[in-house]
Design an enzyme around this catalytic site. Structure first.
Site, mmCIF file in Angstrom:
data_model
loop_
_atom_site.group_PDB
_atom_site.id
_atom_site.type_symbol
_atom_site.label_atom_id
_atom_site.label_comp_id
_atom_site.label_asym_id
_atom_site.label_seq_id
_atom_site.Cartn_x
_atom_site.Cartn_y
_atom_site.Cartn_z
ATOM 1 N N GLU A 103 0.849 -1.191 0.000
ATOM 2 C CA GLU A 103 0.000 0.000 0.000
ATOM 3 C C GLU A 103 0.890 1.248 0.000
ATOM 4 O O GLU A 103 1.957 1.252 0.619
ATOM 5 C CB GLU A 103 -0.904 -0.121 1.242
ATOM 6 C CG GLU A 103 -0.998 1.033 2.112
ATOM 7 C CD GLU A 103 -1.743 0.760 3.422
ATOM 8 O OE1 GLU A 103 -2.577 1.594 3.750
ATOM 9 O OE2 GLU A 103 -1.459 -0.253 4.111
ATOM 10 N N TRP A 104 0.483 2.263 -0.728
ATOM 11 C CA TRP A 104 1.212 3.536 -0.757
ATOM 12 C C TRP A 104 0.839 4.331 0.490
ATOM 13 O O TRP A 104 -0.341 4.534 0.780
ATOM 14 C CB TRP A 104 0.843 4.327 -2.026
ATOM 15 C CG TRP A 104 1.448 5.691 -2.050
ATOM 16 C CD1 TRP A 104 0.821 6.862 -1.774
ATOM 17 C CD2 TRP A 104 2.814 6.016 -2.352
ATOM 18 N NE1 TRP A 104 1.713 7.907 -1.874
ATOM 19 C CE2 TRP A 104 2.934 7.418 -2.234
ATOM 20 C CE3 TRP A 104 3.948 5.262 -2.705
ATOM 21 C CZ2 TRP A 104 4.141 8.088 -2.455
ATOM 22 C CZ3 TRP A 104 5.142 5.927 -2.922
ATOM 23 C CH2 TRP A 104 5.237 7.318 -2.800
ATOM 24 N N ASP A 211 15.341 -2.515 13.461
ATOM 25 C CA ASP A 211 16.198 -1.568 12.709
ATOM 26 C C ASP A 211 15.565 -0.185 12.838
ATOM 27 O O ASP A 211 15.276 0.493 11.857
ATOM 28 C CB ASP A 211 16.274 -2.009 11.236
ATOM 29 C CG ASP A 211 17.374 -1.263 10.466
ATOM 30 O OD1 ASP A 211 18.154 -0.519 11.089
ATOM 31 O OD2 ASP A 211 17.437 -1.423 9.233
HETATM 32 P P1 ADP Z 1 15.160 0.062 1.580
HETATM 33 O O1 ADP Z 1 14.659 -1.322 1.776
HETATM 34 O O2 ADP Z 1 15.927 0.202 0.312
HETATM 35 O O3 ADP Z 1 15.901 0.603 2.781
HETATM 36 P P2 ADP Z 1 12.835 1.571 2.435
HETATM 37 O O4 ADP Z 1 11.922 0.526 2.929
HETATM 38 O O5 ADP Z 1 13.573 2.362 3.464
HETATM 39 O O6 ADP Z 1 13.858 0.976 1.366
HETATM 40 O O7 ADP Z 1 11.991 2.530 1.485
HETATM 41 C C1 ADP Z 1 12.600 3.567 0.754
HETATM 42 C C2 ADP Z 1 11.817 4.861 0.914
HETATM 43 O O8 ADP Z 1 10.525 4.703 0.355
HETATM 44 C C3 ADP Z 1 11.580 5.223 2.379
HETATM 45 O O9 ADP Z 1 12.525 6.126 2.844
HETATM 46 C C4 ADP Z 1 10.201 5.838 2.392
HETATM 47 O O10 ADP Z 1 10.292 7.244 2.305
HETATM 48 C C5 ADP Z 1 9.533 5.323 1.154
HETATM 49 N N1 ADP Z 1 8.510 4.306 1.482
HETATM 50 C C6 ADP Z 1 8.699 3.114 2.073
HETATM 51 N N2 ADP Z 1 7.563 2.419 2.158
HETATM 52 C C7 ADP Z 1 6.604 3.207 1.601
HETATM 53 C C8 ADP Z 1 5.194 3.043 1.379
HETATM 54 N N3 ADP Z 1 4.559 1.929 1.710
HETATM 55 N N4 ADP Z 1 4.534 4.062 0.783
HETATM 56 C C9 ADP Z 1 5.197 5.203 0.410
HETATM 57 N N5 ADP Z 1 6.496 5.410 0.584
HETATM 58 C C10 ADP Z 1 7.219 4.420 1.177
#
Ligand code: ADP
Length: 304
Positions: A103-104, A211
């Site tokens: 989900e976004w 984390d």
């Molecule tokens: P990684 O696994 O590469 O560390 P992240 O899980 O930290 O990636 O996600 C990267 C970026 O995407 C995050 O810093 C956040 O801002 C954005 N993000 C993560 N999950 C969502 C989501 N479900 N909806 C919108 N943005 C998200």
């Protein structure tokens, strides 16, 4: 690692068709900045909805199965927001990349007392029932997962100190062996032998995010802090608190409210750096020498 309940698909188109109806596809794809392991995208779909996608090499499909299992565990506690995972898969019919759809999340504004609310919700998560996560044991998790791009072992243990030594510090020290001289290696051995004198068994086992730094907290649709990108396991809640302090810390109100909601055992400050040694070692192993001085400082702090 398989994950019960997670639907896996052989193409992104197939996944979207099955989730949203046949013919629904990607209208627009924008890269999202911020992650350091995976590529992240905002997918605008032809039905007007938006979803979030992470992608990586095919060989790293297990990252996403582990992430989905971690998010599901957090969701199961029912006390803190976390994105709903839609599906995972490998785009065999396309670029051959593994993907995770969820989900976004886009908070338009933060609730009043944002950090206090997070503190109370995290304390509630730390008090949630953990039996489902550890297959009959007390600490650990039902499967291995990842801390950054590094593997994280989660065998099930009855003792927190044994778990922390054998599943957290020892594997990282083994991986970092080449960075240490004979004198440093002796100190490490002494430190590992003394862990029982430094750490305490918790009053209750807690599901940890694993984390927990500010990059893994985002504002959800309800304006509250939601947790993303976990490295979950069941352990001592203090380890989550310690991690929040490693890279800059959360606002003071977060710590004050957390302590009110879940009183901490005395002496946490003396244990904090040992918990964080795990993350510093992981950074040393993932990103190299720049982390060696802070690793050495922590070892010196405990190996007097
Ligand atoms: P990684 O696994 O590469 O560390 P992240 O899980 O930290 O990636 O996600 C990267 C970026 O995407 C995050 O810093 C956040 O801002 C954005 N993000 C993560 N999950 C969502 C989501 N479900 N909806 C919108 N943005 C998200």
């Amino acid at each position: 690692m398989g994950f019960v309940g997670l639907q896996e698909y052989a193409s992104i188109e197939g996944a979207l068709g099955s989730l949203f109806g046949s013919g629904i596809g990607i209208a627009r794809m924008d890269r999202v900045a911020g992650g350091d392991i995976n590529e992240a995208y905002r997918l605008a779909l032809t039905n007007g909805k938006c979803i979030f996608m992470k992608a990586n090499r095919k060989e790293n499909a297990s990252f996403f199965a582990a992430e989905a299992a971690g998010l599901a565990a957090i969701a199961e506690t029912g006390v803190i927001g976390t994105p709903n995972v839609l599906c995972a898969g490998t785009d065999e019919e396309g670029a051959g990349r593994s993907f995770l759809l969820m989900e976004w999340i886009e908070g338009k504004g933060r609730v009043k007392d944002y950090w206090g609310v997070l503190a109370r919700q995290l304390a509630a998560m730390h008090r949630a029932e953990t039996r489902n996560f550890t297959a009959g044991g007390k600490f650990g998790f039902s499967g291995d997962n990842y801390i950054g791009a590094n593997g994280q072992i989660n065998k099930v243990y009855g003792s927190w100190t044994d778990f922390f030594r054998e599943c957290r510090l020892e594997p990282q020290f083994r991986q970092a062996f080449r960075y240490f001289e004979a004198g440093g290696r002796k100190k490490i051995t002494r430190l590992l032998e003394r862990i029982e004198d430094i750490l305490m068994e918790p009053e209750y086992p807690s599901l940890l995010h694993g984390d927990l730094w500010s990059g893994n907290v985002i504002t959800g649709s309800d304006g509250k802090a939601w947790l993303i990108d976990p490295a979950v396991y069941v352990g001592h809640a203090e380890a989550d608190l310690a991690m929040t302090e490693l890279f800059g810390g959360f606002p003071q109100v977060f710590y004050d409210v957390y302590r009110e909601a879940a009183p901490m055992q005395p002496g946490y400050e003396r244990r904090r750096d040992l918990y964080n040694l795990y993350h510093l070692l992981n950074h040393l192993n993932l990103f190299g020498r720049a982390y060696l001085p802070s690793v050495m400082r922590t070892i010196e702090e405990y190996a007097l």
